[in-house]
Design a protein around this motif. Structure first.
Motif, PDB file in Angstrom:
ATOM      1  N   GLN A  51       0.819  -1.212   0.000  1.00  0.00           N
ATOM      2  CA  GLN A  51       0.000   0.000   0.000  1.00  0.00           C
ATOM      3  C   GLN A  51       0.851   1.260   0.000  1.00  0.00           C
ATOM      4  O   GLN A  51       0.480   2.274  -0.593  1.00  0.00           O
ATOM      5  CB  GLN A  51      -0.939   0.005   1.215  1.00  0.00           C
ATOM      6  CG  GLN A  51      -2.025  -1.057   1.173  1.00  0.00           C
ATOM      7  CD  GLN A  51      -2.950  -0.885  -0.018  1.00  0.00           C
ATOM      8  OE1 GLN A  51      -3.080  -1.771  -0.853  1.00  0.00           O
ATOM      9  NE2 GLN A  51      -3.611   0.249  -0.095  1.00  0.00           N
ATOM     10  N   HIS A  52       2.014   1.230   0.655  1.00  0.00           N
ATOM     11  CA  HIS A  52       2.920   2.378   0.596  1.00  0.00           C
ATOM     12  C   HIS A  52       3.304   2.667  -0.860  1.00  0.00           C
ATOM     13  O   HIS A  52       3.349   3.825  -1.286  1.00  0.00           O
ATOM     14  CB  HIS A  52       4.200   2.105   1.395  1.00  0.00           C
ATOM     15  CG  HIS A  52       3.992   1.894   2.863  1.00  0.00           C
ATOM     16  ND1 HIS A  52       3.110   2.633   3.613  1.00  0.00           N
ATOM     17  CD2 HIS A  52       4.591   1.033   3.728  1.00  0.00           C
ATOM     18  CE1 HIS A  52       3.163   2.231   4.876  1.00  0.00           C
ATOM     19  NE2 HIS A  52       4.043   1.251   4.962  1.00  0.00           N
ATOM     20  N   ARG A  57       3.994   6.542  -2.011  1.00  0.00           N
ATOM     21  CA  ARG A  57       4.789   7.070  -0.906  1.00  0.00           C
ATOM     22  C   ARG A  57       6.085   6.292  -0.694  1.00  0.00           C
ATOM     23  O   ARG A  57       6.972   6.755   0.026  1.00  0.00           O
ATOM     24  CB  ARG A  57       3.953   7.098   0.377  1.00  0.00           C
ATOM     25  CG  ARG A  57       2.701   7.948   0.235  1.00  0.00           C
ATOM     26  CD  ARG A  57       2.038   8.268   1.539  1.00  0.00           C
ATOM     27  NE  ARG A  57       2.862   9.151   2.352  1.00  0.00           N
ATOM     28  CZ  ARG A  57       2.408   9.736   3.462  1.00  0.00           C
ATOM     29  NH1 ARG A  57       1.164   9.536   3.870  1.00  0.00           N
ATOM     30  NH2 ARG A  57       3.205  10.517   4.171  1.00  0.00           N
ATOM     31  N   PHE A  58       6.211   5.128  -1.287  1.00  0.00           N
ATOM     32  CA  PHE A  58       7.466   4.381  -1.311  1.00  0.00           C
ATOM     33  C   PHE A  58       7.933   4.367  -2.761  1.00  0.00           C
ATOM     34  O   PHE A  58       7.279   3.768  -3.618  1.00  0.00           O
ATOM     35  CB  PHE A  58       7.254   2.955  -0.801  1.00  0.00           C
ATOM     36  CG  PHE A  58       8.524   2.174  -0.592  1.00  0.00           C
ATOM     37  CD1 PHE A  58       9.007   1.937   0.675  1.00  0.00           C
ATOM     38  CD2 PHE A  58       9.238   1.678  -1.671  1.00  0.00           C
ATOM     39  CE1 PHE A  58      10.180   1.218   0.869  1.00  0.00           C
ATOM     40  CE2 PHE A  58      10.410   0.963  -1.500  1.00  0.00           C
ATOM     41  CZ  PHE A  58      10.885   0.727  -0.221  1.00  0.00           C
ATOM     42  N   PRO A  59       9.036   5.044  -3.081  1.00  0.00           N
ATOM     43  CA  PRO A  59       9.449   5.178  -4.482  1.00  0.00           C
ATOM     44  C   PRO A  59       9.621   3.832  -5.170  1.00  0.00           C
ATOM     45  O   PRO A  59      10.248   2.912  -4.635  1.00  0.00           O
ATOM     46  CB  PRO A  59      10.786   5.915  -4.377  1.00  0.00           C
ATOM     47  CG  PRO A  59      10.736   6.628  -3.068  1.00  0.00           C
ATOM     48  CD  PRO A  59       9.949   5.737  -2.152  1.00  0.00           C
ATOM     49  N   LEU A  66       4.474  -6.180  -8.451  1.00  0.00           N
ATOM     50  CA  LEU A  66       4.299  -6.147  -7.003  1.00  0.00           C
ATOM     51  C   LEU A  66       4.238  -7.553  -6.413  1.00  0.00           C
ATOM     52  O   LEU A  66       4.059  -8.535  -7.135  1.00  0.00           O
ATOM     53  CB  LEU A  66       3.024  -5.383  -6.658  1.00  0.00           C
ATOM     54  CG  LEU A  66       3.021  -3.887  -6.987  1.00  0.00           C
ATOM     55  CD1 LEU A  66       1.610  -3.325  -6.852  1.00  0.00           C
ATOM     56  CD2 LEU A  66       3.991  -3.137  -6.077  1.00  0.00           C
ATOM     57  N   GLY A  67       4.350  -7.620  -5.080  1.00  0.00           N
ATOM     58  CA  GLY A  67       4.081  -8.861  -4.379  1.00  0.00           C
ATOM     59  C   GLY A  67       5.300  -9.493  -3.739  1.00  0.00           C
ATOM     60  O   GLY A  67       6.168 -10.031  -4.437  1.00  0.00           O
ATOM     61  N   HIS A  68       5.372  -9.431  -2.397  1.00  0.00           N
ATOM     62  CA  HIS A  68       6.504 -10.028  -1.687  1.00  0.00           C
ATOM     63  C   HIS A  68       6.063 -11.081  -0.682  1.00  0.00           C
ATOM     64  O   HIS A  68       6.894 -11.621   0.041  1.00  0.00           O
ATOM     65  CB  HIS A  68       7.329  -8.943  -0.985  1.00  0.00           C
ATOM     66  CG  HIS A  68       6.541  -8.123  -0.004  1.00  0.00           C
ATOM     67  ND1 HIS A  68       5.827  -7.005  -0.390  1.00  0.00           N
ATOM     68  CD2 HIS A  68       6.338  -8.259   1.327  1.00  0.00           C
ATOM     69  CE1 HIS A  68       5.234  -6.482   0.677  1.00  0.00           C
ATOM     70  NE2 HIS A  68       5.520  -7.231   1.731  1.00  0.00           N
ATOM     71  N   ALA A 374      -9.139  -5.022  -4.909  1.00  0.00           N
ATOM     72  CA  ALA A 374      -8.785  -5.281  -3.512  1.00  0.00           C
ATOM     73  C   ALA A 374      -7.784  -4.253  -2.995  1.00  0.00           C
ATOM     74  O   ALA A 374      -7.842  -3.849  -1.829  1.00  0.00           O
ATOM     75  CB  ALA A 374      -8.230  -6.690  -3.365  1.00  0.00           C
ATOM     76  N   TYR A 375      -6.867  -3.818  -3.832  1.00  0.00           N
ATOM     77  CA  TYR A 375      -5.934  -2.756  -3.433  1.00  0.00           C
ATOM     78  C   TYR A 375      -6.705  -1.507  -3.018  1.00  0.00           C
ATOM     79  O   TYR A 375      -6.385  -0.866  -2.012  1.00  0.00           O
ATOM     80  CB  TYR A 375      -4.989  -2.412  -4.584  1.00  0.00           C
ATOM     81  CG  TYR A 375      -3.653  -3.109  -4.525  1.00  0.00           C
ATOM     82  CD1 TYR A 375      -2.582  -2.550  -3.835  1.00  0.00           C
ATOM     83  CD2 TYR A 375      -3.455  -4.325  -5.174  1.00  0.00           C
ATOM     84  CE1 TYR A 375      -1.359  -3.183  -3.790  1.00  0.00           C
ATOM     85  CE2 TYR A 375      -2.223  -4.968  -5.134  1.00  0.00           C
ATOM     86  CZ  TYR A 375      -1.180  -4.384  -4.441  1.00  0.00           C
ATOM     87  OH  TYR A 375       0.040  -5.021  -4.381  1.00  0.00           O
ATOM     88  N   HIS A 376      -7.720  -1.162  -3.790  1.00  0.00           N
ATOM     89  CA  HIS A 376      -8.515   0.025  -3.475  1.00  0.00           C
ATOM     90  C   HIS A 376      -9.266  -0.158  -2.153  1.00  0.00           C
ATOM     91  O   HIS A 376      -9.267   0.753  -1.300  1.00  0.00           O
ATOM     92  CB  HIS A 376      -9.510   0.303  -4.607  1.00  0.00           C
ATOM     93  CG  HIS A 376     -10.455   1.423  -4.306  1.00  0.00           C
ATOM     94  ND1 HIS A 376     -10.075   2.754  -4.291  1.00  0.00           N
ATOM     95  CD2 HIS A 376     -11.782   1.417  -3.990  1.00  0.00           C
ATOM     96  CE1 HIS A 376     -11.121   3.506  -3.984  1.00  0.00           C
ATOM     97  NE2 HIS A 376     -12.157   2.718  -3.802  1.00  0.00           N
ATOM     98  N   VAL A 377      -9.867  -1.315  -1.964  1.00  0.00           N
ATOM     99  CA  VAL A 377     -10.624  -1.573  -0.739  1.00  0.00           C
ATOM    100  C   VAL A 377      -9.699  -1.562   0.474  1.00  0.00           C
ATOM    101  O   VAL A 377     -10.023  -0.993   1.525  1.00  0.00           O
ATOM    102  CB  VAL A 377     -11.377  -2.921  -0.852  1.00  0.00           C
ATOM    103  CG1 VAL A 377     -12.051  -3.282   0.467  1.00  0.00           C
ATOM    104  CG2 VAL A 377     -12.411  -2.857  -1.969  1.00  0.00           C
ATOM    105  N   PHE A 378      -8.529  -2.180   0.342  1.00  0.00           N
ATOM    106  CA  PHE A 378      -7.545  -2.202   1.427  1.00  0.00           C
ATOM    107  C   PHE A 378      -7.067  -0.780   1.735  1.00  0.00           C
ATOM    108  O   PHE A 378      -6.898  -0.407   2.904  1.00  0.00           O
ATOM    109  CB  PHE A 378      -6.381  -3.100   1.019  1.00  0.00           C
ATOM    110  CG  PHE A 378      -5.424  -3.444   2.129  1.00  0.00           C
ATOM    111  CD1 PHE A 378      -5.791  -3.372   3.461  1.00  0.00           C
ATOM    112  CD2 PHE A 378      -4.133  -3.863   1.829  1.00  0.00           C
ATOM    113  CE1 PHE A 378      -4.894  -3.709   4.476  1.00  0.00           C
ATOM    114  CE2 PHE A 378      -3.236  -4.191   2.832  1.00  0.00           C
ATOM    115  CZ  PHE A 378      -3.617  -4.116   4.150  1.00  0.00           C
TER     116      PHE A 378
END
Length: 396
Positions: A51-52, A57-59, A66-68, A374-378
């Motif tokens: 989300q950052h 907000r995280f360059p 994505l995805g770790h 889901a990204y938006h909802v989170f």
């Protein structure tokens, strides 16, 4: 060979599902990874750290996958891999670590010296070494024999996959924060943040034997979830100061241990508080008794373009260190060395010692096609933990 759908970051609040080539056993600098494997993702979670990035907000570079938080089945094995086999179900620590450098040998896989040419820290799906993430159908994992945690029985693991999927990051991270805060039998602990990492920290504090576990947040839905799961809660958006709220629960204004699961996107305390990246650290320094043990796993960075001050944009924060130094505080921060904890936590899950995880984590399994939604909802503060199931592997 089959293709590979993946979630790509294209800019703040802009994600795309892209169709990529099937991954190769090659690192971000074009070197062959005969020590690596290709895995078919079974679960890949959306994390607060994602989300950052999502918020800008995280360059991170445009086009980064994505995805770790990744768990999968091995479908291709490099020439030099000896112990991991095709068909194995494995958890992938989010730290990319070689297993050969001094730091890895000393169990500091979070600061591997070789997997990122710019700084001693490699991670999937961050701007940390160019390693692409696993919110995809398939991904490449280097140093497989060293890095991968194999589940001993695939059927048993799939029966508990909603808990085991947390081993790639947030459960070891929450546990690490509690260990560094010196949580133990009978401890009282204040955990800042009721997001998924904070909830994992609360579950970890219970496993470690804490007596009173207090979780603080401004999000009322998340606090309600935590309260229902049997933990104490405080609402830091209220006018009542944090020490007063702790005293109302515990009978004392201080706790034994403190955990930061918020990081640089923190708000100050009170009903009209604005962004204050130092708010959580200062609050913990205030409410943890001397000698103060604090585990801070919330992310802090330099380069936050949306920070309110020039100093905060550069990663400088107003910490009340001089005021609280007399309490002999110990503050451990940074990423979690996942491999230090993941096997023990796996065994705790498989043997039923953490069956309470499900209630506090509130996992919702979604297909890859619904990940952007889901990204938006989170981002709006949902109390759910979203787990992406690209291939329909998880049975509800």
């Amino acid at each position: 060979m089959t293709g590979n759908r993946a979630i790509a970051y294209m800019g703040p609040k802009k994600l795309e599902i892209q169709n990529l080539d099937f991954p190769k056993l090659v690192d971000p600098r074009g070197n062959k990874c005969d020590h690596g494997v290709i895995i078919k993702l079974v679960t890949t979670n959306i994390c607060g750290s994602d989300q950052h990035i999502y918020r800008g907000r995280f360059p991170a570079p445009s086009g980064m996958i994505l995805g770790h938080e990744n768990t999968g089945e091995v479908v291709e094995v490099g020439r030099d891999v000896l112990f991991i086999k095709k068909g194995d179900l494995v958890s992938v620590p989010f730290n990319v670590a070689c297993g050969r450098c001094r730091n890895c040998r000393e169990q500091h896989t979070e600061v591997c010296e070789t997997t990122n040419p710019e700084v001693s820290c490699g991670a999937y799906g961050f701007n940390l070494g160019g390693w692409q993430g696993g919110q995809a159908d398939y991904m490449m994992v280097p140093y497989a024999d060293f890095q991968l945690l194999k589940f001993p029985d695939k059927a048993q693991a799939m029966a508990k996959i909603k808990d085991l999927t947390l081993l790639s990051d947030i459960l070891p991270t929450g546990y690490h924060a509690c260990v560094e805060a010196r949580v133990g039998t009978g401890s009282t602990v204040y955990i800042a943040g009721a997001g998924p990492v904070g909830r994992c920290a609360a579950a970890s504090a219970r496993l470690l034997g804490a007596s009173c576990i207090i979780v603080g947040d401004t999000n009322k839905e998340r606090l309600a979830l935590v309260k229902k799961a049997g933990y104490e809660v405080v609402d830091v958006s209220k006018k009542t100061p944090l020490p007063d709220q702790i005293e109302a629960i515990l009978g004392k204004r201080e706790v034994d241990c403190g955990v930061d699961c918020v990081g640089f996107e923190a708000h100050g305390h009170g009903p009209s508080a604005e962004d204050d990246p130092a708010a959580v650290l200062n609050a913990l320094l205030e409410v943890v008794r001397a000698p103060a043990g604090i585990g801070a796993v919330g992310v802090y960075i330099a380069g936050d373009s949306q920070a309110k001050t020039k100093e905060a944009k550069q990663g400088f924060y107003d910490i009340e260190w001089g005021k609280q130094w007399v309490k002999s505080p110990s503050l451990t921060t940074g990423q979690c060395p996942v491999m230090k904890y993941n096997r023990g936590l796996m065994m705790a899950i498989l043997w039923g010692r953490m069956d309470y995880l499900g209630e506090v984590m509130n996992v919702e399994v979604i297909p890859l096609e619904k990940a952007i939604e889901a990204y938006h909802v989170f981002d709006e503060g949902s109390p759910k933990k979203f787990v992406i199931d690209p291939h329909g592997s998880v049975r509800e």
